[in-house]
Design an enzyme around this catalytic site. Sequence first.
Site, mmCIF file in Angstrom:
data_model
loop_
_atom_site.group_PDB
_atom_site.id
_atom_site.type_symbol
_atom_site.label_atom_id
_atom_site.label_comp_id
_atom_site.label_asym_id
_atom_site.label_seq_id
_atom_site.Cartn_x
_atom_site.Cartn_y
_atom_site.Cartn_z
ATOM 1 N N THR A 34 1.263 -1.124 0.211
ATOM 2 C CA THR A 34 -0.092 -0.294 0.105
ATOM 3 C C THR A 34 0.815 1.037 -0.393
ATOM 4 O OG1 THR A 34 -1.475 -1.526 1.273
ATOM 5 C CG2 THR A 34 -2.116 1.272 1.304
ATOM 6 N N LYS A 90 -7.739 1.242 -2.462
ATOM 7 C CA LYS A 90 -7.324 0.346 -1.144
ATOM 8 C C LYS A 90 -7.330 2.048 -0.161
ATOM 9 C CE LYS A 90 -5.062 -2.224 2.103
ATOM 10 N NZ LYS A 90 -3.605 -2.804 2.071
ATOM 11 N N LYS A 136 0.496 4.636 8.463
ATOM 12 C CA LYS A 136 1.104 5.505 6.494
ATOM 13 C C LYS A 136 0.317 5.608 5.778
ATOM 14 C CE LYS A 136 2.717 1.918 4.226
ATOM 15 N NZ LYS A 136 2.308 1.298 4.076
#
Length: 303
Positions: A103, A178, A246
């Site tokens: 990701t 995502k 993150k």
Amino acid sequence: MINADPKTTRIGWIGTGVMGRWMCQHLMDKGFQMTVHNRTRERAQSLTDAGAAWADSPEAVAAASDVVFTIVGFPEDVRAVYLGENGILAGAKPGCVVVDMTTTQPSLSQEIYAKAGEKGVHAVDAPVSGGDVGARNAQLSVMVGGDKNVVEAITPLLEIMGKKIVWQGGAGAGQHTKMCNQIVISGTMIGMCESLLYGYKAGLDPDVMLSSISGGAAACWSLDNLAPRILRREFDTGFFVEHFVKDMGIALEEARQMNLALPGLALVHQLYLAVKASGGERLGTQALMLALEQMSNIEFRQK
């Protein structure tokens, strides 16, 4: 274009951590010849013991492979693995397909796509959802961006690792999808933890309570997979807090660039930063409960 045949298609794998180790193993179990690399060689030991060849760099992996999969930690890791010295694009031959399942930033996926294309290499972004359990059980959801014909060619490989493979559009579309996934999960996580705290303070049996709400409109993956870990006080397994922080940071930055306000995501991001600051960066995301317990001055269940 590759035909995803274990007799003729050589696969490379970079990133053999909590999820990558299992995803790579599933491909090996189907008979694919595998070359692996990981920043810490010991983390790939189970795969090399099972027959995978070791390579000393991403470049060497790419040179030995027709398809290269990556699943590493952070955007800077992705950049180094693909674009750095001894990176994948230094070793990939024309016609090679590179598939990043990390990701990361949609813009970085688009940059890799463009630079790969200059070399005749096909780049795909294919982040996943389902956590360590989904990776172990080959039940991941895979969100894919890239050229449709390339995605169709590698779909048989993705289906070995996941239960739902959906092409979202061009380069970066998988990463944008995502981000949508992580935005939903952020809200789900705080809702799950707060419901457990509420039930605890109300004197409910948490197992009985969960048996009811997990079968109704509140049903979700987090209730089925992470709530039981909280009840058992298992916080050291799962998708790491530092990686979720993150991901949320990427989503917030993308939203800022689109002039889009996401106050719910911003709140959960701050709560997870508190978990990280207290030393919980390598705990599973269910460790959000620890921060909420501290705020309420209670411990949900005795160890």
